[in-house]
Design a protein around this motif. Structure first.
Motif, PDB file in Angstrom:
ATOM      1  N   GLY A  67       0.783  -1.219   0.000  1.00  0.00           N
ATOM      2  CA  GLY A  67       0.000   0.000   0.000  1.00  0.00           C
ATOM      3  C   GLY A  67       0.818   1.274   0.000  1.00  0.00           C
ATOM      4  N   LEU A  68       2.007   1.230  -0.576  1.00  0.00           N
ATOM      5  CA  LEU A  68       2.867   2.403  -0.606  1.00  0.00           C
ATOM      6  C   LEU A  68       2.551   3.278  -1.819  1.00  0.00           C
ATOM      7  N   THR A  69       3.029   4.505  -1.784  1.00  0.00           N
ATOM      8  CA  THR A  69       2.876   5.378  -2.937  1.00  0.00           C
ATOM      9  C   THR A  69       3.910   5.036  -3.992  1.00  0.00           C
ATOM     10  N   ASN A  70       3.743   5.607  -5.185  1.00  0.00           N
ATOM     11  CA  ASN A  70       4.599   5.201  -6.301  1.00  0.00           C
ATOM     12  C   ASN A  70       6.068   5.556  -6.103  1.00  0.00           C
ATOM     13  N   GLY A  71       6.357   6.576  -5.305  1.00  0.00           N
ATOM     14  CA  GLY A  71       7.743   6.917  -5.029  1.00  0.00           C
ATOM     15  C   GLY A  71       8.457   5.829  -4.249  1.00  0.00           C
ATOM     16  N   TRP A  72       7.823   5.365  -3.163  1.00  0.00           N
ATOM     17  CA  TRP A  72       8.418   4.285  -2.366  1.00  0.00           C
ATOM     18  C   TRP A  72       8.420   2.969  -3.137  1.00  0.00           C
ATOM     19  N   ASP A  73       7.393   2.750  -3.936  1.00  0.00           N
ATOM     20  CA  ASP A  73       7.389   1.562  -4.795  1.00  0.00           C
ATOM     21  C   ASP A  73       8.646   1.537  -5.663  1.00  0.00           C
ATOM     22  N   SER A  74       8.977   2.681  -6.250  1.00  0.00           N
ATOM     23  CA  SER A  74      10.129   2.770  -7.151  1.00  0.00           C
ATOM     24  C   SER A  74      11.438   2.531  -6.406  1.00  0.00           C
ATOM     25  N   VAL A  75      11.539   3.055  -5.194  1.00  0.00           N
ATOM     26  CA  VAL A  75      12.743   2.837  -4.382  1.00  0.00           C
ATOM     27  C   VAL A  75      12.911   1.351  -4.073  1.00  0.00           C
ATOM     28  N   PHE A  76      11.828   0.706  -3.683  1.00  0.00           N
ATOM     29  CA  PHE A  76      11.865  -0.725  -3.365  1.00  0.00           C
ATOM     30  C   PHE A  76      12.243  -1.536  -4.601  1.00  0.00           C
ATOM     31  N   GLU A  77      11.673  -1.178  -5.732  1.00  0.00           N
ATOM     32  CA  GLU A  77      11.967  -1.887  -6.981  1.00  0.00           C
ATOM     33  C   GLU A  77      13.414  -1.682  -7.405  1.00  0.00           C
ATOM     34  N   TYR A  78      13.925  -0.470  -7.218  1.00  0.00           N
ATOM     35  CA  TYR A  78      15.324  -0.212  -7.557  1.00  0.00           C
ATOM     36  C   TYR A  78      16.256  -1.071  -6.708  1.00  0.00           C
ATOM     37  N   MET A  79      16.014  -1.116  -5.417  1.00  0.00           N
ATOM     38  CA  MET A  79      16.874  -1.894  -4.520  1.00  0.00           C
ATOM     39  C   MET A  79      16.842  -3.372  -4.871  1.00  0.00           C
ATOM     40  N   ALA A  80      15.655  -3.890  -5.155  1.00  0.00           N
ATOM     41  CA  ALA A  80      15.529  -5.302  -5.506  1.00  0.00           C
ATOM     42  C   ALA A  80      16.260  -5.610  -6.817  1.00  0.00           C
ATOM     43  N   GLY A  81      16.116  -4.719  -7.795  1.00  0.00           N
ATOM     44  CA  GLY A  81      16.796  -4.916  -9.068  1.00  0.00           C
ATOM     45  C   GLY A  81      18.301  -4.854  -8.932  1.00  0.00           C
ATOM     46  N   PHE A  82      18.782  -3.915  -8.135  1.00  0.00           N
ATOM     47  CA  PHE A  82      20.227  -3.765  -7.954  1.00  0.00           C
ATOM     48  C   PHE A  82      20.832  -4.985  -7.260  1.00  0.00           C
TER      49      PHE A  82
END
Length: 300
Positions: A102-117
């Motif tokens: 239930g996060l906003t798109n900004g935090w979603d993007s941060v989480f996705e970046y970390m997982a991808g990295f």
């Protein structure tokens, strides 16, 4: 019309994936990590990835893999596959999880970046390269950190805006159980692939990142002869130590004990280029924010 386009895309993707899996098993002469990378990329990019596999990696005939993959642009595509496979896998996994948070798109993007990295660096870069560093995995992590960071940031500069914009106009595509989600991930992966190609070309041409590598002794002609461009080398513990790679002139990268010799940049230069890649990523975020607001609230 959109539903019809998705059906055609998924049919082509399944056919492309089936072919690449089959070809990797029965015609593959690269390491298992590189073959897995291509399988994952084709799963995400469908017929686009399959076309690139045909053009840059597939062995055209026994004994012909080295010569076929010799061009710098082909080496760059293969180099990017390691990055995109790991990065996109981490991003897709994260994107499937974040709706439940239930996060906003900004935090979603941060989480996705970390997982991808994390997935890109620790599996598809360091694991792929550890044989070039005497089997020392953590040394491989250290040595591949620069290339993975600048490449990952370029992938994300393409993927993140695409994911955010499509999600805003296509709310149903955020649910991982919906086919729209996977179609959105495919589009984002293709955009990320295009965005990261220039930096991967430069990394390979500058000998800062490996390209396509042929397992020693695997690519032989029907008469049992080795490809003439591949030097004798030793494989160590199932790693890629001793695989052949090429630079843009077609000369062998190997020197001493059959290991690919990679160039290095001064630390200050690395830091500057990493900073520039983050600036590109942040700039892409600002541009995206002009069309779709990126927020960092606690909850949607």
């Amino acid at each position: 019309m959109l539903q019809g386009a998705m059906i055609v895309w998924f049919v082509l993707t399944i056919a492309s994936l089936a072919f690449v899996v089959w070809d990797s098993i029965f015609n593959g002469v690269t390491s298992w990590v590189q073959r897995l990378a291509w399988v994952l990329v084709v799963a995400y990019t469908g017929p686009v990835g399959c076309f690139l596999y045909f053009m840059t990696c597939r062995r055209p005939f026994p004994g012909g893999h080295d010569a076929f993959t010799n061009k710098t642009w082909k080496q760059a595509v293969n180099s990017e596959m390691h990055c995109l496979a790991g990065d996109a896998t981490g991003i897709v996994i994260a994107a499937a999880i974040v709706p439940a948070l239930g996060l906003t798109n900004g935090w979603d993007s941060v989480f996705e970046y970390m997982a991808g990295f994390i997935c890109g660096l620790f599996i598809f870069q360091a694991l792929m390269m550890r044989g070039m560093f005497d089997g020392d995995y953590w040394k491989a992590v250290q040595k591949t950190f620069f290339a993975e960071t600048v490449s990952m940031n370029c992938v994300m500069a393409g993927m993140l805006p695409t994911m955010i914009v499509l999600a805003s106009f296509w709310p149903g595509s955020v649910e991982p159980s919906a086919p729209e989600f996977w179609f959105r991930m495919s589009i984002a992966s293709i955009v990320g692939l295009v965005a990261a190609y220039p930096v991967n070309y430069w990394l390979v041409a500058s000998h800062l990142k490996h390209g396509c590598m042929t397992l020693p002794g695997k690519d032989t002609s029907s008469l049992g002869h080795r490809s003439p461009e591949r030097p004798m080398a030793n494989a160590m513990n199932g790693t890629i130590d001793g695989m052949s790679g090429h630079n843009h002139s077609g000369e062998d990268h190997h020197a001493g004990h059959g290991k690919m010799q990679m160039a290095t940049l001064p630390l200050a230069t690395q830091c500057m280029l990493i900073g520039a890649s983050f600036a590109l990523l942040i700039g892409a975020g600002f541009v995206t924010d002009l069309f779709v607001p990126i927020t960092f609230g606690l909850m949607n």
